[in-house]
Design a protein around this motif. Sequence first.
Motif, PDB file in Angstrom:
ATOM      1  N   HIS A 128      -4.875   3.492   8.821  1.00 55.56           N
ATOM      2  CA  HIS A 128      -3.592   3.407   8.110  1.00 55.56           C
ATOM      3  C   HIS A 128      -2.431   3.610   9.070  1.00 55.56           C
ATOM      4  N   CYS A 150       4.010   6.969   8.737  1.00 55.83           N
ATOM      5  CA  CYS A 150       2.857   7.871   8.725  1.00 55.83           C
ATOM      6  C   CYS A 150       2.441   8.214  10.152  1.00 55.83           C
ATOM      7  N   CYS A 200       1.243   1.632   9.639  1.00 59.67           N
ATOM      8  CA  CYS A 200       2.426   2.289   9.024  1.00 59.67           C
ATOM      9  C   CYS A 200       3.122   3.155  10.075  1.00 59.67           C
ATOM     10  N   MET A 208       0.838  -1.172   0.000  1.00 54.43           N
ATOM     11  CA  MET A 208       0.000   0.000   0.000  1.00 54.43           C
ATOM     12  C   MET A 208       0.890   1.246   0.000  1.00 54.43           C
ATOM     13  N   SER A 209       0.572   2.223  -0.835  1.00 56.75           N
ATOM     14  CA  SER A 209       1.375   3.432  -0.980  1.00 56.75           C
ATOM     15  C   SER A 209       0.915   4.491   0.025  1.00 56.75           C
ATOM     16  N   CYS A 210       1.869   5.111   0.700  1.00 56.79           N
ATOM     17  CA  CYS A 210       1.570   6.149   1.702  1.00 56.79           C
ATOM     18  C   CYS A 210       1.394   7.524   1.072  1.00 56.79           C
ATOM     19  N   ALA A 211       1.734   7.689  -0.208  1.00 59.11           N
ATOM     20  CA  ALA A 211       1.681   8.996  -0.860  1.00 59.11           C
ATOM     21  C   ALA A 211       0.264   9.568  -0.876  1.00 59.11           C
ATOM     22  N   ARG A 212      -0.729   8.692  -0.997  1.00 61.09           N
ATOM     23  CA  ARG A 212      -2.106   9.214  -1.064  1.00 61.09           C
ATOM     24  C   ARG A 212      -2.616   9.657   0.302  1.00 61.09           C
ATOM     25  N   TYR A 213      -1.927   9.292   1.397  1.00 64.10           N
ATOM     26  CA  TYR A 213      -2.350   9.674   2.752  1.00 64.10           C
ATOM     27  C   TYR A 213      -1.619  10.922   3.267  1.00 64.10           C
TER      28      TYR A 213
END
Length: 180
Positions: free
Chosen positions: A27, A34, A31, A1-6
Amino acid sequence: MSCARYLEDIYLYDELSPAARLIIDQHVLTCDACRALLEEVQQQSALVKHASTARPAPAHAKHLTDAILARIEQPAQRATVVTRLLAPMDSLFVRYSLAAVSVGLLVLFVSEQYSGPVVVKRMPGPAASATLNTGVFLKQYAEEKKQSKPTTPSWYQCLRDESCAASLFETHKQRKLSSL
């Protein structure tokens, strides 16, 4: 899962709806990066809120107050040039004297305007005085001016009044034709 969208939602966490916050909370549980970012953003937000409500206190309040009061109570040591020149005007005697002189000059001016065009000039010698009636002189001059034959107007008068524009145009046209 990519953290860029959060990332954007983490920075705006306090402004998010409860449903969006729930997604971020889920999330952050999985993570660590994050979660660290969210904690840092919340600490900075709390610091900013505290700083905006805190009242500033000067380091040396007594010294600051004493310095301000000393400046307020201290009289002006040097007067400007204008103040020194206008200082005599504080006297009522000077003010009334200047007012009297002004009224006297005004009376002289008005009386001279209404006295008419008669001028008396005293001359040394056998004649004690001579009177020149300028009103009569001006009437005679105006009559002589009317009786004399009219002179041709100057170029300036023609251009200003536009009274002889046609004759100027004809003269110019004749000069052009004669030069050909």
